[in-house]
Design a protein around this motif. Sequence first.
Motif, PDB file in Angstrom:
ATOM      1  N   GLN A  96      63.947 -43.250   4.109  1.00 18.28           N
ATOM      2  CA  GLN A  96      64.830 -42.148   3.720  1.00 18.28           C
ATOM      3  C   GLN A  96      64.880 -41.062   4.792  1.00 18.28           C
ATOM      4  O   GLN A  96      65.923 -40.413   4.999  1.00 18.28           O
ATOM      5  N   GLN A  97      63.769 -40.854   5.473  1.00 17.69           N
ATOM      6  CA  GLN A  97      63.729 -39.863   6.542  1.00 17.69           C
ATOM      7  C   GLN A  97      64.611 -40.261   7.725  1.00 17.69           C
ATOM      8  O   GLN A  97      64.931 -39.426   8.583  1.00 17.69           O
ATOM      9  N   HIS A 111      67.581 -37.399  -6.707  1.00 17.90           N
ATOM     10  CA  HIS A 111      67.861 -38.011  -5.410  1.00 17.90           C
ATOM     11  C   HIS A 111      69.036 -37.284  -4.737  1.00 17.90           C
ATOM     12  O   HIS A 111      70.014 -36.936  -5.395  1.00 17.90           O
ATOM     13  N   ASP A 112      68.910 -37.105  -3.430  1.00 19.22           N
ATOM     14  CA  ASP A 112      69.951 -36.367  -2.707  1.00 19.22           C
ATOM     15  C   ASP A 112      70.535 -37.173  -1.555  1.00 19.22           C
ATOM     16  O   ASP A 112      71.120 -36.614  -0.628  1.00 19.22           O
ATOM     17  N   VAL A 113      70.351 -38.506  -1.622  1.00 15.95           N
ATOM     18  CA  VAL A 113      70.803 -39.339  -0.501  1.00 15.95           C
ATOM     19  C   VAL A 113      72.317 -39.260  -0.320  1.00 15.95           C
ATOM     20  O   VAL A 113      72.817 -39.274   0.819  1.00 15.95           O
ATOM     21  N   VAL A 114      73.051 -39.167  -1.409  1.00 18.37           N
ATOM     22  CA  VAL A 114      74.510 -39.108  -1.307  1.00 18.37           C
ATOM     23  C   VAL A 114      74.945 -37.765  -0.727  1.00 18.37           C
ATOM     24  O   VAL A 114      75.938 -37.674   0.019  1.00 18.37           O
ATOM     25  N   ASN A 115      74.179 -36.722  -1.029  1.00 21.38           N
ATOM     26  CA  ASN A 115      74.530 -35.388  -0.533  1.00 21.38           C
ATOM     27  C   ASN A 115      74.412 -35.276   0.985  1.00 21.38           C
ATOM     28  O   ASN A 115      74.986 -34.358   1.587  1.00 21.38           O
ATOM     29  N   HIS A 116      73.653 -36.187   1.594  1.00 24.78           N
ATOM     30  CA  HIS A 116      73.505 -36.160   3.044  1.00 24.78           C
ATOM     31  C   HIS A 116      74.668 -36.827   3.772  1.00 24.78           C
ATOM     32  O   HIS A 116      74.693 -36.848   5.007  1.00 24.78           O
ATOM     33  N   LEU A 117      75.581 -37.374   3.005  1.00 21.84           N
ATOM     34  CA  LEU A 117      76.760 -38.014   3.594  1.00 21.84           C
ATOM     35  C   LEU A 117      77.950 -37.066   3.553  1.00 21.84           C
ATOM     36  O   LEU A 117      78.006 -36.155   2.718  1.00 21.84           O
ATOM     37  N   SER A 118      78.904 -37.293   4.420  1.00 24.97           N
ATOM     38  CA  SER A 118      80.159 -36.552   4.313  1.00 24.97           C
ATOM     39  C   SER A 118      80.945 -37.073   3.116  1.00 24.97           C
ATOM     40  O   SER A 118      80.632 -38.136   2.574  1.00 24.97           O
ATOM     41  N   CYS A 119      81.946 -36.345   2.708  1.00 23.23           N
ATOM     42  CA  CYS A 119      82.733 -36.760   1.542  1.00 23.23           C
ATOM     43  C   CYS A 119      83.370 -38.126   1.773  1.00 23.23           C
ATOM     44  O   CYS A 119      83.380 -38.982   0.882  1.00 23.23           O
ATOM     45  N   ASN A 120      83.895 -38.335   2.962  1.00 29.40           N
ATOM     46  CA  ASN A 120      84.544 -39.610   3.269  1.00 29.40           C
ATOM     47  C   ASN A 120      83.520 -40.751   3.281  1.00 29.40           C
ATOM     48  O   ASN A 120      83.766 -41.832   2.740  1.00 29.40           O
ATOM     49  N   GLU A 121      82.364 -40.516   3.898  1.00 29.98           N
ATOM     50  CA  GLU A 121      81.332 -41.538   3.954  1.00 29.98           C
ATOM     51  C   GLU A 121      80.829 -41.876   2.555  1.00 29.98           C
ATOM     52  O   GLU A 121      80.644 -43.052   2.208  1.00 29.98           O
ATOM     53  N   ALA A 122      80.594 -40.845   1.750  1.00 27.38           N
ATOM     54  CA  ALA A 122      80.057 -41.065   0.415  1.00 27.38           C
ATOM     55  C   ALA A 122      81.046 -41.807  -0.466  1.00 27.38           C
ATOM     56  O   ALA A 122      80.679 -42.721  -1.214  1.00 27.38           O
ATOM     57  N   LYS A 123      82.312 -41.441  -0.386  1.00 25.36           N
ATOM     58  CA  LYS A 123      83.309 -42.009  -1.283  1.00 25.36           C
ATOM     59  C   LYS A 123      83.781 -43.395  -0.846  1.00 25.36           C
ATOM     60  O   LYS A 123      83.974 -44.289  -1.687  1.00 25.36           O
ATOM     61  N   ASN A 124      83.933 -43.580   0.438  1.00 22.63           N
ATOM     62  CA  ASN A 124      84.626 -44.776   0.913  1.00 22.63           C
ATOM     63  C   ASN A 124      83.759 -45.803   1.624  1.00 22.63           C
ATOM     64  O   ASN A 124      84.212 -46.949   1.788  1.00 22.63           O
ATOM     65  N   HIS A 125      82.564 -45.441   2.041  1.00 25.18           N
ATOM     66  CA  HIS A 125      81.834 -46.373   2.886  1.00 25.18           C
ATOM     67  C   HIS A 125      80.383 -46.628   2.477  1.00 25.18           C
ATOM     68  O   HIS A 125      79.993 -47.781   2.295  1.00 25.18           O
ATOM     69  N   TYR A 126      79.566 -45.584   2.342  1.00 29.07           N
ATOM     70  CA  TYR A 126      78.116 -45.781   2.275  1.00 29.07           C
ATOM     71  C   TYR A 126      77.450 -45.235   1.007  1.00 29.07           C
ATOM     72  O   TYR A 126      76.227 -45.320   0.875  1.00 29.07           O
ATOM     73  N   GLY A 127      78.199 -44.696   0.101  1.00 28.65           N
ATOM     74  CA  GLY A 127      77.591 -44.098  -1.099  1.00 28.65           C
ATOM     75  C   GLY A 127      76.793 -45.100  -1.922  1.00 28.65           C
ATOM     76  O   GLY A 127      75.721 -44.785  -2.454  1.00 28.65           O
TER      77      GLY A 127
END
Length: 242
Positions: free
Chosen positions: A19-20, A119-135
Amino acid sequence: MNEIKETLRNIEQNYRLFQQQQFTFITALQRTRENAHDMIRPVATIRQVQSYMDHHCNNSTDQRILSMFLNICNDLSKLCQSLETLHPGNSVTNGILERCKLLLSHSNDLSAIRAKYPHDVVNHLSCNEAKNHYGGVVSLIPVVLDCMKEWVAHTEKLPRHMLYNVSGGSAGSAKTAPQDAAARAAISPKPPSVHPGAQTSVSNKDYMQVQGSKHVRKKGLIDTESYSGKLKSPWKPPGRHA
């Protein structure tokens, strides 16, 4: 159960290290997706990550972090198998295990799952990354870990005799068997032990008693017969005889 908890703690420790390095993981996925010319669809399955690492990974850093993710997923799958052998299952625990196995299936679509607070893993992504790619892919491991902790919590509330060891036997049977044997030994009377020498001496003593009684009977018979013979012999007066 203690072994299961220890395994779960080890996996959690490995996940904290992973996670780090979440930014390194996302960078590796981004680079391998570019190499695979696969920039439109989201990273939705474990098999997809495996394919990126096997066929489109060009540097050791990307190889290491993608391998770390896959190893943690593999360890979680093995733990699921151990949980199934430990407990015969009820509706709650079986439902949790089925969810874990589904999430860890290499072909399962992860794109819709999201790890929630704390958990805050999704918060470390950009909106586009979280929604469309890596969430979904970053949410997989924390969601499965939460499910396994829930399984442990439900299982610990069940009677101990419902737990099974890895070999498939009852966990309580190994403990109760010696106790039952001791109880049976305490109840069942034992025949008195006699030393072989003592048996020999007793037999010799009995033999001497039998022989002695025969000797006494025989002696008494002789005395009686001699006495009877004396009575039957004719009486002769003292004096001279022709």
